[in-house]
Design a protein around this motif. Structure first.
Motif, PDB file in Angstrom:
ATOM      1  N   ASN A 221      34.738  42.579  37.931  1.00  8.86           N
ATOM      2  CA  ASN A 221      34.326  43.676  37.061  1.00  8.86           C
ATOM      3  C   ASN A 221      34.242  44.967  37.877  1.00  8.86           C
ATOM      4  O   ASN A 221      34.479  44.966  39.079  1.00  8.86           O
ATOM      5  CB  ASN A 221      33.023  43.348  36.330  1.00  8.86           C
ATOM      6  N   GLY A 224      32.623  45.588  41.430  1.00 10.08           N
ATOM      7  CA  GLY A 224      33.064  44.789  42.569  1.00 10.08           C
ATOM      8  C   GLY A 224      32.482  43.395  42.569  1.00 10.08           C
ATOM      9  O   GLY A 224      32.554  42.679  43.567  1.00 10.08           O
ATOM     10  N   LYS A 225      31.880  42.974  41.449  1.00  7.85           N
ATOM     11  CA  LYS A 225      31.303  41.632  41.392  1.00  7.85           C
ATOM     12  C   LYS A 225      32.333  40.682  40.795  1.00  7.85           C
ATOM     13  O   LYS A 225      33.057  41.037  39.860  1.00  7.85           O
ATOM     14  CB  LYS A 225      30.060  41.629  40.482  1.00  7.85           C
ATOM     15  N   LEU A 226      32.355  39.475  41.338  1.00  8.35           N
ATOM     16  CA  LEU A 226      33.293  38.469  40.843  1.00  8.35           C
ATOM     17  C   LEU A 226      32.646  37.676  39.719  1.00  8.35           C
ATOM     18  O   LEU A 226      31.543  37.179  39.859  1.00  8.35           O
ATOM     19  CB  LEU A 226      33.630  37.496  41.969  1.00  8.35           C
ATOM     20  N   CYS A 227      33.372  37.571  38.604  1.00  3.37           N
ATOM     21  CA  CYS A 227      32.839  36.760  37.507  1.00  3.37           C
ATOM     22  C   CYS A 227      33.345  35.333  37.621  1.00  3.37           C
ATOM     23  O   CYS A 227      32.724  34.403  37.136  1.00  3.37           O
ATOM     24  CB  CYS A 227      33.275  37.310  36.161  1.00  3.37           C
ATOM     25  N   CYS A 228      34.525  35.176  38.199  1.00  5.93           N
ATOM     26  CA  CYS A 228      35.104  33.851  38.222  1.00  5.93           C
ATOM     27  C   CYS A 228      36.136  33.767  39.328  1.00  5.93           C
ATOM     28  O   CYS A 228      36.939  34.687  39.498  1.00  5.93           O
ATOM     29  CB  CYS A 228      35.766  33.581  36.867  1.00  5.93           C
TER      30      CYS A 228
END
Lengths: 270, 235
Positions: A221, A224-228
């Protein structure tokens, strides 16, 4: 081609692919929002030849007893025989089920919509958003196309205002007052294919997916955070290679967000 | 006669903390493995991680339906049965993950036009289920004598809201965690074979979890080796 793998290797040695793309280049992405008038929100996404259409319908439902203030988002991915010769009619095959589960996980992990926003009256009435994704042409990289189509369709959804009449305890729908959903994040998926355990290529076509020794999908997102991080088996990857994938995913997220914002702006101007 | 060996192992991290009861920091729960306990499948194994228990059976290399056969390698099939209810879409997704992990290590080219079926039954679920399934599948494949390029193991990592890393979380810890990451690593170079994640986390946290998982996998591989040594040394 008699030896498809050898044919591909000759291109990969020159750091390009048979369709003329670089190893890190995406196919032309086009998006069309609001094409289905009978749906509450819709989007059609084309990633090269891969075409996915998403339609969102909103209906009423009673919230469950263990989550009385939460609505529902139910995604379903359909891969009909129309899109590729490898799918047959009948119950959803493994590919469709895995993709449906992936989309459900992305919605859950990225918190794209807070389920509390879908509640109208706690314990009595809530919205349920049925998101149907249908693939019209399967040419690889279905996960990226589905995620993008879902995001675009949700941005297009307009829900009417609902009030509960105190006397009759019935819901009154005001179709003239519609509001957009509150989309909190913009998760964008970037898929890679691993060749011969070493080479990573972005946005594989159908044939490349078939020849690859492994695949990897990163959903990121805007913060810079990973969702998956979806890597269903295949050849092993080192931490350094993963890092390269992350940086590519970040740039892709920005490109897609820009494209989406342009389309929404042009829609609103009409 | 087949000898049924029960191999127990208590895992301790280099810092010297005992793993049961589990203290703060990175440590794995008590795990145990039992092989060759079913008579019908070619290979079987039961893997216990704390209170999570999975039973695996392997049939193969065996006859394959013409529609499913691949001309140059073995067709791998994974069936995962949950403890309660009928298998649904989530189980299909996990089957795909386990199958692709096995396909990466099993030398299918040695048995073309055959099928290797791995059947997993969840006996009890107390957190880290997918990792336990992967471990059970690996032990069962070894017990069946299926040729493999490397062994693999599953490790689960949970990140709580403060950013603390917890390996091999229990069901309660998984529920409270901000993110749960499951990795499958191979035994030769600890490369990442499979990964599936839940929740939001940053890139740096991913690398941290991966490093911790790689360290933990060393313990698991050592346990595999010890349990197999004990099994074959007696017979």
């Amino acid at each position: 081609t008699v030896e498809p793998l050898e044919y591909y290797r000759r291109f990969l040695k020159e750091n390009c692919r048979p369709d003329g793309r670089e190893l890190g280049e995406f196919r032309t992405t086009t998006v069309n929002i609001g094409s289905i008038s009978t749906a509450d929100g819709s989007a059609l996404v084309k990633l090269g030849n891969t075409t996915v259409i998403c339609g969102v319908k909103a209906e009423f439902a009673t919230p469950s007893t263990d989550a009385p203030a939460k609505g529902y988002i139910v995604p379903n991915v359909d891969l009909p025989p129309l899109c590729s010769s490898r799918f047959r009619t009948g119950p959803p095959g493994e590919e469709a089920q895995v993709t449906s589960q992936f989309i459900a996980d992305v919605i859950e992990n990225s918190q794209i919509i807070k389920k509390e926003d879908l509640c109208i009256s706690p314990g009595k009435l809530a919205w349920v958003l049925y998101c149907d994704l249908i693939c019209l042409d399967y040419d690889g990289n279905i996960l990226d196309a589905c995620t993008f189509a879902l995001l675009a369709a949700l941005k297009n959804v307009q829900l009417p205002e609902v009030t509960i009449n105190e006397e009759t305890a019935l819901a009154e729908v005001n179709l003239k007052k519609k509001s957009y959903l509150n989309i909190r994040t913009n998760p964008v998926a970037t898929s890679f294919a691993v060749f011969d355990d070493t080479l990573l290529i972005v946005d594989p076509t159908g044939e490349e997916e078939h020849l690859a020794t492994g695949t990897l999908t990163v959903v990121m997102n805007e913060h810079g955070k990973l969702c998956c991080l979806h890597k269903p088996g295949g050849s092993g990857l080192t931490g350094a290679k993963l890092q390269d994938c992350m940086s590519r995913a970040v740039t892709r997220q920005k490109e897609v967000k820009k494209l989406m914002d342009e389309v929404i702006k042009s829609m609103n101007q009409k | 006669m087949e000898v049924v060996m029960r191999a127990d192992a208590k895992v301790r991290v280099e810092s010297g903390t005992e793993s049961s009861p589990r203290g703060p920091g990175c440590s794995l729960r008590h795990f145990a493995c039992e092989q060759n306990l079913l008579s019908r499948p070619d290979g079987s194994a039961s893997f216990l991680q704390g209170d999570t228990s999975v039973l695996a059976g392997v049939y193969g290399p065996a006859e394959v339906k013409v529609s499913k056969e691949i001309f140059n390698k073995a067709t791998l099939e994974v069936i995962l049965r949950p403890k309660i209810g009928l298998p649904g879409v989530a189980e299909k997704s996990q089957e795909r993950l386990i199958r692709n992990t096995c396909e990466a290590v099993v030398l299918g080219a040695l048995h073309p036009r055959t099928s290797i079926t791995v059947v997993l039954q969840v006996v009890s679920d107390a957190g880290s289920l997918l990792a336990c399934c992967l471990n059970a599948a690996c032990m069962a494949l070894v017990d069946a004598g299926v040729p493999m390029r490397a062994l693999f193991c599953g490790v689960t990592c949970a990140l709580d809201s403060d950013g603390n890393l917890l390996l091999d979380p229990t069901a309660k810890q998984e529920k409270k965690a901000r993110a749960v990451l499951t990795f499958a690593l191979d035994s030769v170079e600890q490369k990442l074979l499979m990964s599936t994640t839940k929740g939001l986390y940053s890139d740096a946290e991913l690398q941290q979890c991966l490093a911790a998982a790689q360290a933990a996998s060393q313990h698991i591989f050592r346990f595999y080796r010890e349990s197999l040594q004990r099994r074959y040394s007696k017979s």
